[in-house]
Design a protein around this motif. Structure first.
Motif, PDB file in Angstrom:
ATOM      1  N   ALA A  90       6.049   3.104  -4.562  1.00 39.60           N
ATOM      2  CA  ALA A  90       5.591   2.724  -3.218  1.00 39.60           C
ATOM      3  C   ALA A  90       6.608   3.083  -2.145  1.00 39.60           C
ATOM      4  O   ALA A  90       6.260   3.183  -0.964  1.00 39.60           O
ATOM      5  CB  ALA A  90       5.278   1.230  -3.167  1.00 39.60           C
ATOM      6  N   TRP A  91       7.864   3.282  -2.553  1.00 41.24           N
ATOM      7  CA  TRP A  91       8.885   3.632  -1.574  1.00 41.24           C
ATOM      8  C   TRP A  91       8.595   4.980  -0.910  1.00 41.24           C
ATOM      9  O   TRP A  91       9.119   5.286   0.155  1.00 41.24           O
ATOM     10  CB  TRP A  91      10.266   3.657  -2.233  1.00 41.24           C
ATOM     11  CG  TRP A  91      10.779   2.298  -2.551  1.00 41.24           C
ATOM     12  CD1 TRP A  91      10.053   1.144  -2.700  1.00 41.24           C
ATOM     13  CD2 TRP A  91      12.140   1.933  -2.756  1.00 41.24           C
ATOM     14  NE1 TRP A  91      10.870   0.089  -3.003  1.00 41.24           N
ATOM     15  CE2 TRP A  91      12.168   0.548  -3.039  1.00 41.24           C
ATOM     16  CE3 TRP A  91      13.332   2.627  -2.739  1.00 41.24           C
ATOM     17  CZ2 TRP A  91      13.341  -0.142  -3.293  1.00 41.24           C
ATOM     18  CZ3 TRP A  91      14.504   1.947  -3.005  1.00 41.24           C
ATOM     19  CH2 TRP A  91      14.508   0.573  -3.275  1.00 41.24           C
ATOM     20  N   GLY A  92       7.762   5.791  -1.552  1.00 47.24           N
ATOM     21  CA  GLY A  92       7.410   7.078  -0.981  1.00 47.24           C
ATOM     22  C   GLY A  92       6.749   6.967   0.380  1.00 47.24           C
ATOM     23  O   GLY A  92       6.738   7.924   1.154  1.00 47.24           O
ATOM     24  N   ARG A  93       6.202   5.782   0.691  1.00 44.52           N
ATOM     25  CA  ARG A  93       5.558   5.606   1.990  1.00 44.52           C
ATOM     26  C   ARG A  93       6.552   5.783   3.137  1.00 44.52           C
ATOM     27  O   ARG A  93       6.159   6.178   4.244  1.00 44.52           O
ATOM     28  CB  ARG A  93       4.894   4.232   2.076  1.00 44.52           C
ATOM     29  CG  ARG A  93       5.873   3.072   2.185  1.00 44.52           C
ATOM     30  CD  ARG A  93       5.157   1.728   2.142  1.00 44.52           C
ATOM     31  NE  ARG A  93       6.067   0.625   2.410  1.00 44.52           N
ATOM     32  CZ  ARG A  93       6.878   0.068   1.527  1.00 44.52           C
ATOM     33  NH1 ARG A  93       6.887   0.528   0.280  1.00 44.52           N
ATOM     34  NH2 ARG A  93       7.674  -0.932   1.861  1.00 44.52           N
ATOM     35  N   VAL A  94       7.825   5.470   2.893  1.00 44.82           N
ATOM     36  CA  VAL A  94       8.852   5.653   3.927  1.00 44.82           C
ATOM     37  C   VAL A  94       8.950   7.127   4.307  1.00 44.82           C
ATOM     38  O   VAL A  94       8.969   7.491   5.490  1.00 44.82           O
ATOM     39  CB  VAL A  94      10.221   5.133   3.429  1.00 44.82           C
ATOM     40  CG1 VAL A  94      11.303   5.377   4.463  1.00 44.82           C
ATOM     41  CG2 VAL A  94      10.121   3.651   3.079  1.00 44.82           C
ATOM     42  N   ARG A  95       8.977   7.982   3.305  1.00 43.35           N
ATOM     43  CA  ARG A  95       9.025   9.434   3.539  1.00 43.35           C
ATOM     44  C   ARG A  95       7.717   9.923   4.165  1.00 43.35           C
ATOM     45  O   ARG A  95       7.717  10.677   5.139  1.00 43.35           O
ATOM     46  CB  ARG A  95       9.275  10.148   2.216  1.00 43.35           C
ATOM     47  CG  ARG A  95       9.126  11.665   2.264  1.00 43.35           C
ATOM     48  CD  ARG A  95       8.854  12.216   0.873  1.00 43.35           C
ATOM     49  NE  ARG A  95       7.642  11.627   0.322  1.00 43.35           N
ATOM     50  CZ  ARG A  95       7.556  11.131  -0.932  1.00 43.35           C
ATOM     51  NH1 ARG A  95       8.593  11.159  -1.738  1.00 43.35           N
ATOM     52  NH2 ARG A  95       6.420  10.620  -1.358  1.00 43.35           N
ATOM     53  N   ASP A  96       6.589   9.476   3.600  1.00 44.42           N
ATOM     54  CA  ASP A  96       5.294   9.979   4.064  1.00 44.42           C
ATOM     55  C   ASP A  96       5.035   9.624   5.523  1.00 44.42           C
ATOM     56  O   ASP A  96       4.522  10.452   6.292  1.00 44.42           O
ATOM     57  CB  ASP A  96       4.181   9.413   3.182  1.00 44.42           C
ATOM     58  CG  ASP A  96       4.295   9.886   1.741  1.00 44.42           C
ATOM     59  OD1 ASP A  96       4.990  10.891   1.500  1.00 44.42           O
ATOM     60  OD2 ASP A  96       3.696   9.236   0.859  1.00 44.42           O
ATOM     61  N   TYR A  97       5.387   8.414   5.922  1.00 43.48           N
ATOM     62  CA  TYR A  97       5.196   8.018   7.314  1.00 43.48           C
ATOM     63  C   TYR A  97       6.053   8.874   8.239  1.00 43.48           C
ATOM     64  O   TYR A  97       5.597   9.361   9.278  1.00 43.48           O
ATOM     65  CB  TYR A  97       5.545   6.538   7.511  1.00 43.48           C
ATOM     66  CG  TYR A  97       5.551   6.119   8.964  1.00 43.48           C
ATOM     67  CD1 TYR A  97       4.362   5.890   9.639  1.00 43.48           C
ATOM     68  CD2 TYR A  97       6.748   6.008   9.668  1.00 43.48           C
ATOM     69  CE1 TYR A  97       4.358   5.531  10.984  1.00 43.48           C
ATOM     70  CE2 TYR A  97       6.760   5.653  11.008  1.00 43.48           C
ATOM     71  CZ  TYR A  97       5.562   5.411  11.666  1.00 43.48           C
ATOM     72  OH  TYR A  97       5.571   5.077  12.987  1.00 43.48           O
ATOM     73  N   ARG A  98       7.306   9.066   7.856  1.00 41.38           N
ATOM     74  CA  ARG A  98       8.215   9.825   8.710  1.00 41.38           C
ATOM     75  C   ARG A  98       7.754  11.277   8.840  1.00 41.38           C
ATOM     76  O   ARG A  98       7.785  11.867   9.921  1.00 41.38           O
ATOM     77  CB  ARG A  98       9.631   9.756   8.117  1.00 41.38           C
ATOM     78  CG  ARG A  98      10.729  10.087   9.086  1.00 41.38           C
ATOM     79  CD  ARG A  98      10.767   9.124  10.253  1.00 41.38           C
ATOM     80  NE  ARG A  98      11.036   7.755   9.844  1.00 41.38           N
ATOM     81  CZ  ARG A  98      10.787   6.698  10.602  1.00 41.38           C
ATOM     82  NH1 ARG A  98      10.266   6.851  11.801  1.00 41.38           N
ATOM     83  NH2 ARG A  98      11.049   5.489  10.165  1.00 41.38           N
TER      84      ARG A  98
END
Length: 244
Positions: free
Chosen positions: A33-41
């Motif tokens: 779920a931490w991938g959301r940080v990258r995806d949002y940016r």
């Protein structure tokens, strides 16, 4: 942030994908779920016509000087130490220089011990050592988790994850040895000193993963700053370090 402020930004990414440390850690068990940080940016950057991204573009000082930038921001990251220096050790732990040692970076990049007993030494005390234990256990290795604290991943008591992490380690068959410090590895045997003065504990290990501290990647910064005249001639007004 620079794009929102109206700057013309060139983002040079050293690898073939954006995300850095988030990419590595989001591939570990339970952290996808931490991938959301990258995806949002990336979504936000993709909307900006004043931000250009260049993948697989590792920069050297000479290359930066040639590009005509006015300001340079370096986010070159860091790497995990393999010598055991950290909270409990101001100097390298004896024997780690000759033992079969794997850093957290090695494990995250898929370089694992081939077989046997792996000692994960946690002097970082946050979430990573526990997650690495899960990764190694799922690879079929016999994992022993040693921490200087009284419980595994002790700092996660602040994030309300401590009980779940400790249960998970037991479910996976990881042997947890709290309140012990790794003080030496000699001929495949790790010496663990008890935090409260009980007799040392000795355990045979085939590999060690120290989770202790990181070192910044500063070579590019120092290469640029070593020649102020070259920066001035190139029209560079500032060089800034950010991130790890």
């Amino acid at each position: 942030a620079l794009g929102l402020r109206g700057y013309e930004v060139a983002l040079a990414e050293g690898s073939t994908e954006l995300g850095g440390r988030v990419n590595k850690e989001s591939r570990l068990p339970g952290l996808s779920a931490w991938g959301r940080v990258r995806d949002y940016r990336l979504g936000q950057i993709g909307k900006m016509t004043n931000v250009e991204t260049y993948l697989d573009s590792r920069m050297e000082a000479a290359t930066i000087l040639e590009q005509g930038f006015e300001r340079v921001v370096l986010a070159t990251g860091s790497h995990w130490r393999k010598d055991g220096v950290g909270r409990s050790h101001a100097r390298a732990i004896p024997g780690l220089d000759s033992a079969n040692v794997f850093s957290p970076d090695d494990v995250m990049e898929g370089r694992l011990p081939p077989a046997g007993t792996v000692l994960v030494y946690d002097d970082d005390l946050f979430y990573l050592a526990g997650v690495l234990c899960e990764r190694l256990a799922k690879a079929g290795l016999n994992v022993v988790y040693v921490t200087t604290a009284d419980t595994a991943s002790s700092w996660t008591g602040n994030t309300l994850e401590l009980i779940f992490i400790n249960k998970r380690l037991r479910e996976l068959g990881v042997r947890v040895i709290p309140a012990h410090d790794l003080v030496e590895v000699k001929e495949g045997v790790a010496q663990l000193d008890h935090a409260y003065g009980e007799k040392p504990h000795y355990i045979a290990v085939d590999a060690v993963v120290p989770v202790t501290a990181r070192l910044p990647e500063e070579a590019l910064y120092h290469a640029l700053m070593a020649n102020p005249d070259a920066l001035k001639d190139a029209g560079i007004k500032s060089v800034t370090r950010i991130g790890d």
